[in-house]
Design a protein around this motif. Sequence first.
Motif, short mmCIF file in Angstrom:
data_model
loop_
_atom_site.label_atom_id
_atom_site.label_comp_id
_atom_site.label_asym_id
_atom_site.label_seq_id
_atom_site.Cartn_x
_atom_site.Cartn_y
_atom_site.Cartn_z
N TYR A 68 33.20 40.26 39.10
CA TYR A 68 33.91 41.44 39.61
C TYR A 68 35.42 41.21 39.58
O TYR A 68 36.20 42.08 39.20
CB TYR A 68 33.44 41.75 41.02
CG TYR A 68 34.24 42.84 41.71
CD1 TYR A 68 34.03 44.18 41.40
CD2 TYR A 68 35.20 42.52 42.66
CE1 TYR A 68 34.77 45.18 42.02
CE2 TYR A 68 35.94 43.52 43.29
CZ TYR A 68 35.71 44.85 42.97
OH TYR A 68 36.45 45.83 43.58
N THR A 69 35.83 40.01 39.97
CA THR A 69 37.26 39.69 40.02
C THR A 69 37.88 39.65 38.62
O THR A 69 38.89 40.32 38.35
CB THR A 69 37.48 38.34 40.72
OG1 THR A 69 36.92 38.39 42.04
CG2 THR A 69 38.96 38.03 40.79
N ILE A 117 30.62 37.98 42.40
CA ILE A 117 32.00 38.04 42.92
C ILE A 117 33.01 37.62 41.85
O ILE A 117 34.05 38.26 41.66
CB ILE A 117 32.12 37.16 44.18
CG1 ILE A 117 31.19 37.69 45.28
CG2 ILE A 117 33.56 37.13 44.66
CD1 ILE A 117 31.12 36.79 46.50
#
Length: 299
Positions: A242-243, A239
Amino acid sequence: MIVRPHPNLLNVLLALKGSIARRIATRSLAVTLLAALIVLIENLHPEYFSKVSAVPFTLLGLSLSIFMSFRNNACYDRWYEARKAWGDVITEIRSIIRETQVIKDVSVRSLILRDLCGFAHALNATLRREDVRKVAQPWLSRVPSEEGANFCDRVLREIGLQCSNASDSGHINEWRYTLLANHLSVISRAVTACERIKGTPLPFPYTLLLHRTIYLFCILLPFVMAEPLGWVTPLFMAIVSYTFFGLDAIGNELEDPFGFDENDLPLDALVRVIERDILDALGETPLPPLLEPVDFVLT
């Protein structure tokens, strides 16, 4: 003019076209696998991780977020300024279409308007580094010679000369010629704005520092998360990567808004709008269809 449908929850979860996920998938996967390896090492040798503190990463993550926010705002400003410049081009061309309605000689008006359409095609091709002469030639009454520094400016000069000739021959009065000249001046300023954005990227050290810091942050963070989170760490790092990688990649796309990336300006669609307006003013049918978004992205 260009309207996307509103995505539902399924679109948000599964949409790939226009998403940045495909561009960063390899990097995110590598960070996730690295996190899994670090968790495995932590389980086998927990003594190696006993003195690792999360405090430096908290400060680094906060600083990195602020830094990325500034860069993405700068990139978006370039994208939006480019869109406003093209909006000015469309507005002024529509104004010229209205001003030239008084020209009774259809051939004179057609010459000016078709050259304007050729100019729009030429500007699009110039910004995308395509063959300008090949793209604009079907529309132009006279294609500029190979010599000359700026193809688009030479087309505008030719249109200005046509307006001057129309004034001299009595097709338009001097006041209307002044209005047309002012419209061409605004178009010229818009072209200059596009050229400035195209020719002046963000300073390279600024971008390079951000790239390096993001990679260091995503590579080192699993060492801090391995002990408190355990096997949840790879999911957490997927996560996080990805950010951060996603925001970085979006900034790279928006920095040059005139390219062929899915999130760049839909220049072909904007030129098609101009083309339809001009052909409609000349009474030609059928008009070419508008370009519509496919899967939330204008192709």
